[in-house]
Design a protein around this motif. Structure first.
Motif, mmCIF file in Angstrom:
data_model
loop_
_atom_site.group_PDB
_atom_site.id
_atom_site.type_symbol
_atom_site.label_atom_id
_atom_site.label_comp_id
_atom_site.label_asym_id
_atom_site.label_seq_id
_atom_site.Cartn_x
_atom_site.Cartn_y
_atom_site.Cartn_z
ATOM 1 N N ARG A 1 3.964 23.032 -4.900
ATOM 2 C CA ARG A 1 2.923 22.022 -5.019
ATOM 3 C C ARG A 1 2.653 21.728 -6.510
ATOM 4 N NH1 ARG A 1 -2.639 21.085 -2.361
ATOM 5 N NH2 ARG A 1 -2.306 22.718 -0.863
ATOM 6 N N ILE A 2 2.601 22.784 -7.320
ATOM 7 C CA ILE A 2 2.389 22.613 -8.757
ATOM 8 C C ILE A 2 3.554 21.823 -9.353
ATOM 9 C CG2 ILE A 2 2.160 23.850 -10.959
ATOM 10 C CD1 ILE A 2 0.931 26.214 -9.367
ATOM 11 N N TYR A 3 4.747 22.107 -8.838
ATOM 12 C CA TYR A 3 5.982 21.481 -9.323
ATOM 13 C C TYR A 3 5.983 19.962 -9.134
ATOM 14 C CZ TYR A 3 11.023 20.907 -9.970
ATOM 15 O OH TYR A 3 12.257 20.524 -10.432
ATOM 16 N N GLU A 4 5.279 19.507 -8.110
ATOM 17 C CA GLU A 4 5.271 18.084 -7.764
ATOM 18 C C GLU A 4 4.597 17.208 -8.815
ATOM 19 O OE1 GLU A 4 6.440 16.419 -4.857
ATOM 20 O OE2 GLU A 4 7.555 18.316 -4.937
ATOM 21 N N ASP A 5 3.719 17.782 -9.631
ATOM 22 C CA ASP A 5 2.919 16.981 -10.547
ATOM 23 C C ASP A 5 3.558 16.960 -11.941
ATOM 24 O OD1 ASP A 5 -0.221 15.979 -10.841
ATOM 25 O OD2 ASP A 5 0.637 16.763 -12.704
ATOM 26 N N ASP A 6 3.726 15.762 -12.472
ATOM 27 C CA ASP A 6 4.421 15.586 -13.752
ATOM 28 C C ASP A 6 3.789 16.358 -14.907
ATOM 29 O OD1 ASP A 6 6.170 13.936 -12.611
ATOM 30 O OD2 ASP A 6 5.312 12.057 -13.394
ATOM 31 N N GLU A 7 2.474 16.535 -14.838
ATOM 32 C CA GLU A 7 1.793 17.230 -15.935
ATOM 33 C C GLU A 7 1.601 18.723 -15.609
ATOM 34 O OE1 GLU A 7 -2.261 15.964 -16.720
ATOM 35 O OE2 GLU A 7 -2.074 16.529 -18.837
ATOM 36 N N ARG B 1 5.233 26.502 -25.595
ATOM 37 C CA ARG B 1 4.459 25.296 -25.878
ATOM 38 C C ARG B 1 3.828 24.661 -24.632
ATOM 39 N NH1 ARG B 1 5.152 23.889 -31.161
ATOM 40 N NH2 ARG B 1 7.126 24.395 -32.174
ATOM 41 N N ILE B 2 3.229 25.482 -23.788
ATOM 42 C CA ILE B 2 2.467 24.915 -22.668
ATOM 43 C C ILE B 2 1.211 24.286 -23.260
ATOM 44 C CG2 ILE B 2 1.223 25.423 -20.506
ATOM 45 C CD1 ILE B 2 3.035 27.865 -20.179
ATOM 46 N N PRO B 3 0.946 23.019 -22.961
ATOM 47 C CA PRO B 3 -0.258 22.391 -23.521
ATOM 48 C C PRO B 3 -1.495 22.861 -22.762
ATOM 49 C CG PRO B 3 0.936 20.817 -22.155
ATOM 50 C CD PRO B 3 1.730 22.089 -22.127
ATOM 51 N N LEU B 4 -1.869 24.110 -22.990
ATOM 52 C CA LEU B 4 -2.922 24.732 -22.166
ATOM 53 C C LEU B 4 -4.250 23.985 -22.208
ATOM 54 C CD1 LEU B 4 -1.859 28.402 -22.844
ATOM 55 C CD2 LEU B 4 -2.119 27.406 -20.571
ATOM 56 N N PRO B 5 -4.734 23.545 -23.404
ATOM 57 C CA PRO B 5 -6.011 22.810 -23.386
ATOM 58 C C PRO B 5 -5.926 21.523 -22.555
ATOM 59 C CG PRO B 5 -5.483 23.517 -25.615
ATOM 60 C CD PRO B 5 -4.271 23.796 -24.773
ATOM 61 N N ASP B 6 -4.791 20.841 -22.613
ATOM 62 C CA ASP B 6 -4.648 19.612 -21.816
ATOM 63 C C ASP B 6 -4.679 19.928 -20.317
ATOM 64 O OD1 ASP B 6 -4.454 18.187 -24.122
ATOM 65 O OD2 ASP B 6 -2.284 17.856 -24.013
ATOM 66 N N LEU B 7 -4.069 21.044 -19.948
ATOM 67 C CA LEU B 7 -4.039 21.410 -18.525
ATOM 68 C C LEU B 7 -5.423 21.856 -18.049
ATOM 69 C CD1 LEU B 7 -0.583 23.242 -18.243
ATOM 70 C CD2 LEU B 7 -1.105 20.833 -17.861
ATOM 71 N N ASN C 1 4.051 21.833 -16.062
ATOM 72 C CA ASN C 1 4.163 22.631 -17.283
ATOM 73 C C ASN C 1 3.545 24.019 -17.138
ATOM 74 O OD1 ASN C 1 5.532 20.657 -18.806
ATOM 75 N ND2 ASN C 1 3.607 19.532 -19.010
ATOM 76 N N THR C 2 2.657 24.168 -16.156
ATOM 77 C CA THR C 2 2.113 25.484 -15.829
ATOM 78 C C THR C 2 3.255 26.477 -15.586
ATOM 79 O OG1 THR C 2 0.375 24.315 -14.613
ATOM 80 C CG2 THR C 2 0.556 26.668 -14.220
ATOM 81 N N LEU C 3 4.326 25.986 -14.964
ATOM 82 C CA LEU C 3 5.405 26.858 -14.504
ATOM 83 C C LEU C 3 6.356 27.284 -15.620
ATOM 84 C CD1 LEU C 3 6.221 25.017 -11.140
ATOM 85 C CD2 LEU C 3 4.764 27.010 -11.471
ATOM 86 N N ARG C 4 6.143 26.756 -16.825
ATOM 87 C CA ARG C 4 6.975 27.199 -17.943
ATOM 88 C C ARG C 4 6.704 28.649 -18.323
ATOM 89 N NH1 ARG C 4 6.130 23.039 -22.912
ATOM 90 N NH2 ARG C 4 6.185 21.116 -21.709
ATOM 91 N N CYS C 5 5.524 29.118 -17.983
ATOM 92 C CA CYS C 5 5.008 30.390 -18.519
ATOM 93 C C CYS C 5 5.999 31.541 -18.359
ATOM 94 C CB CYS C 5 3.698 30.751 -17.822
ATOM 95 S SG CYS C 5 2.983 32.292 -18.386
ATOM 96 N N ILE C 6 6.152 32.338 -19.445
ATOM 97 C CA ILE C 6 7.005 33.529 -19.384
ATOM 98 C C ILE C 6 6.167 34.810 -19.429
ATOM 99 C CG2 ILE C 6 9.092 32.391 -20.230
ATOM 100 C CD1 ILE C 6 8.456 33.589 -23.024
#
Lengths: 472, 255
Positions: A298-304, A374-380, A307-312
């Protein structure tokens, strides 16, 4: 399951506990200093961040294909791959594997996905002993708590508290406060358990699609023990942990470790590519890979939000967060705390339950500044605030609009109404300056620790006009 | 966050966006900013229909309300002049968040064009006007808090220091945890007052430990927060927006 509906209460409790505050401050200062020292060349650091962000973005852009490729290559290598839609399904897969082997004892390496699954409770309910072998996780388990940090689960405790815990749980062991001696005690207790365990469970830091390899980063050697000593190894990880190729691993490992602890390399790095082969002297007979989705699609479906899923999962965002550093991880009431937790957890559990977490940030940007990918955490965080109060149901985020409250919505509507009418706005501001002596001296909690702001005698609009600046 | 921005030649004219907080609480800060620019031979226009950039609603998730207010500001800057803003967070709103707020709307291009010409006052003074300051003030010991938006979103923290370092009688002291947030965060201070109180209390303590006589800030939100805390503790440290501070020390009539 904990909920965060009472985030405010828990954070205030944490603020009121000087021991917790000192423990976190001390630990976070240490981790920040180590990262600074470990990534001291800004050019190299920024290049690596760009490279690693690129690797993660690339992997996510072809996630479905890479997952198929991973499954194919793992299967060829003899690793059995299991897909799970939900946490329940993932737990049952693990249980089923345990049952096939009549297994009653599991030893675990560190895995945040198993925390997400609440696997320990689930297995214990089915009479399976489930023992954590990562020292921090072990301490947390002994104390009956949950991790307060993703890489340092017991960071909320200092050595005195840990010594006291050991004294209570193991009265036969001599009381020690020296960290090395404490670690040795734990090591002796655990060593025995490795040999007796029927199944070892671990997380996965990176799963390489190209080769079907599972990579595991650790410092204690317990991960290697969990994945080689018991006859069965079960690895659990989220579907987002896949990367395309083996050559992606060196930069990711490099930056993960340096962002997390400032080390140049972790003490152990395991690459698991198959069960024990004929003629090999060690290794498990079976290796399973369990891949829970649990809302990731579900998270993957959203263009913005993708980016949550980049996290390592390096923890740097929480180490640098001035809010996390003051309230600690338990206040968040979610598996993963801190800035990334406030982004990922409400999307998994729902904004109805965890919708307060995205507001638990000043948006100071310290998290985004250190994120290795570089996850744009404040934007998310900002985006999820919107999802929490949005006035329609067109979105896809679980529990959307549930944070919208009548009074607050009315305040913003009125605010907007005033600020789109320049004449009215000027009049309102001018009136406020003329009535400034009536301004109350108490402004709720603001003035508990601060003087109230002073309204000026005349507005900027008036002063600008007087000086001839408004002659456009 | 940005690091490398191409700066234009000194323009003949600029728009000044004063910000709502300054309008009501710190008008002298924007006035000083406009006077600093005017003194460099640049015409300053303060469009009188400006109100607020929309940031408070944007950061609270109320996007429709934020967009309506932002739209009203667009009308204030019809010509191609630079827009100078004395606040890191309001400048960041217009430069970085307007394009997100207006994505897929008829104003998308207009907004992007505006965002491209928004400058924080301090970066405008340093990089576009290449201002030279002559200190006329008495010796002062100054602690600086730039604001997180100026530091991380606009990437212009160093410009604040560069401006203060031009002042011969000013000693710039560095407080512990200089780059850490003061705990304001707009509605954060309202939604999580206890966490905010802890943050500002520590910030104020670090600043008073420097024995500075003045706190200079790049943003009035932080200034209101930190000064409010310092004054509550009866600290003698004066709080000033960087524009007011620079203007007062370099303008003969202010001495």
């Amino acid at each position: 399951m904990q909920t965060a509906s009472d985030f405010r209460q828990r954070s205030e409790e944490a603020l009121g506990n000087p021991q917790i505050r000192r423990n976190f401050r001390f630990a976070m200062d240490g981790l920040m200093a180590k990262r600074r020292a470990g990534l001291s060349d800004p050019r190299e650091r920024e290049q690596l961040r760009t490279q690693c962000a690129g690797i993660r973005v690339n992997a996510l852009s072809k996630l479905p294909e890479l997952l198929e490729q991973l499954e194919g290559n793992c299967t060829r290598n003899g690793i059995q791959v299991h897909w799970a839609e939900s946490v329940d399904e993932a737990n049952n897969i693990v249980l089923e594997i345990m049952r096939q082997h009549d297994a009653t004892r599991m030893i675990k390496g560190k895995s945040m996905v198993s925390e997400e699954m609440e696997l320990n409770h689930f297995l214990e309910d089915h009479d399976i002993e489930c023992l954590e072998s990562d020292l921090g996780e072990y301490i947390v388990q002994l104390a009956g708590e949950t991790p307060s940090h993703i890489i340092a689960p017991a960071i909320h405790k200092n050595r005195h508290e840990i010594a006291e815990l050991f004294r209570q749980k193991f009265p036969d062991i001599p009381f020690e406060e020296d960290p090395e001696k404490l670690a040795r005690s734990a090591r002796e207790i655990l060593r025995e358990k490795f040999y007796k365990a029927d199944v070892g469970l671990s997380g996965v830091n990176f799963a390489v699609a190209e080769t079907g390899t599972l990579c595991l980063v650790e410092n204690e050697g317990n991960g290697r023990m969990c994945t080689t000593v018991p006859p069965v190894h079960i690895a659990v990880t989220g579907i987002e942990k896949v990367v395309e190729q083996l050559s992606d691993i060196p930069p990711l490992l490099n930056l993960l470790v340096r962002s997390a602890t400032g080390q140049h390399i972790s003490t152990y790095f395991n690459m698991i590519s198959s069960p024990r082969k004929p003629g090999e002297k060690d290794g498990p007979q079976e290796v399973h890979l369990v891949l829970p989705d649990n809302e990731r699609s579900r998270i993957y479906e959203d263009d913005e939000l993708i980016n949550t899923l980049r996290c390592i999962r390096c923890g740097a965002c929480m180490n640098h967060c001035p809010v996390y550093g003051r309230i600690g991880g338990h206040a968040y009431g979610s598996t993963i705390p801190g800035p990334i937790g406030s982004v990922v957890e409400p999307q998994k559990i729902g904004l109805d339950t965890l919708g307060e977490l995205p507001t638990a940030s000043t948006l100071c940007g310290a998290c985004g500044e250190v994120c290795p990918v570089r996850i744009p955490l404040p934007d998310l965080l900002n985006r999820l605030r919107y999802e929490g109060v949005r006035n329609n149901n067109d979105g896809k985020v679980k529990g959307q609009s549930e944070q919208r409250k009548g009074t607050e919505a009315w305040i913003w509507k009125s605010w907007s109404w005033l600020h789109v009418q320049p004449m009215l706005y000027r009049l309102a501001m001018r009136t406020a300056t003329r009535l400034r002596s009536l301004m109350p001296r108490k402004l709720g909690p603001w003035t508990d620790v601060r003087r109230p702001p002073r309204i000026a005698a005349r507005t900027l609009h008036e002063l600008a006009r007087e000086k001839g600046f408004d002659n456009a | 966050m940005e690091r490398q921005r191409h700066y234009p030649e000194k323009p003949g004219r600029i728009y000044f966006f004063g910000t709502c907080l300054v309008d009501l609480l710190y008008p002298e800060a924007s006035l000083a900013g406009m006077q600093l620019i005017q003194r460099e031979g640049v015409d300053v226009i303060f469009p009188k229909d400006q109100t607020c950039c929309g940031q408070p609603a944007w950061n609270s998730g109320y996007r429709d309300e934020a967009r309506a207010v932002a739209l009203a500001q667009l009308k204030c800057f019809p010509l191609d002049y630079p827009v100078v803003v004395p606040s890191g967070s309001c400048a960041g709103m217009m430069r970085h968040h307007y394009p997100r707020l207006f994505k897929n709307t008829p104003q998308e291009q207009q907004v992007q064009a505006l965002a491209n010409r928004v400058y924080k006052l301090t970066e405008f003074l340093v990089h576009v006007l290449k201002i030279t300051l002559k200190d006329l003030g008495t010796p002062a010991k100054v602690a600086l808090h730039t604001s997180c938006s100026a530091r991380r979103e606009m990437g212009v923290a160093e410009e604040h220091e560069a401006l203060l370092q031009q002042l011969g009688n000013v000693e710039l002291v560095e407080q512990e945890r200089k780059a850490e947030c003061c705990g304001f965060g707009g509605t954060f201070a309202v939604k999580h007052p206890k966490i905010s109180a802890e943050m500002v209390s520590e910030k104020a303590e670090h600043i008073s430990n420097t024995s500075a006589d003045t706190l200079v800030s790049g943003d009035c939100g932080c200034l209101m927060n930190i000064s409010g805390r310092l004054n509550h503790q009866a600290e003698k440290i004066k709080g000033k927006h960087i524009a007011s501070f620079l203007w007062e020390r370099t303008n003969a009539d202010s001495q």
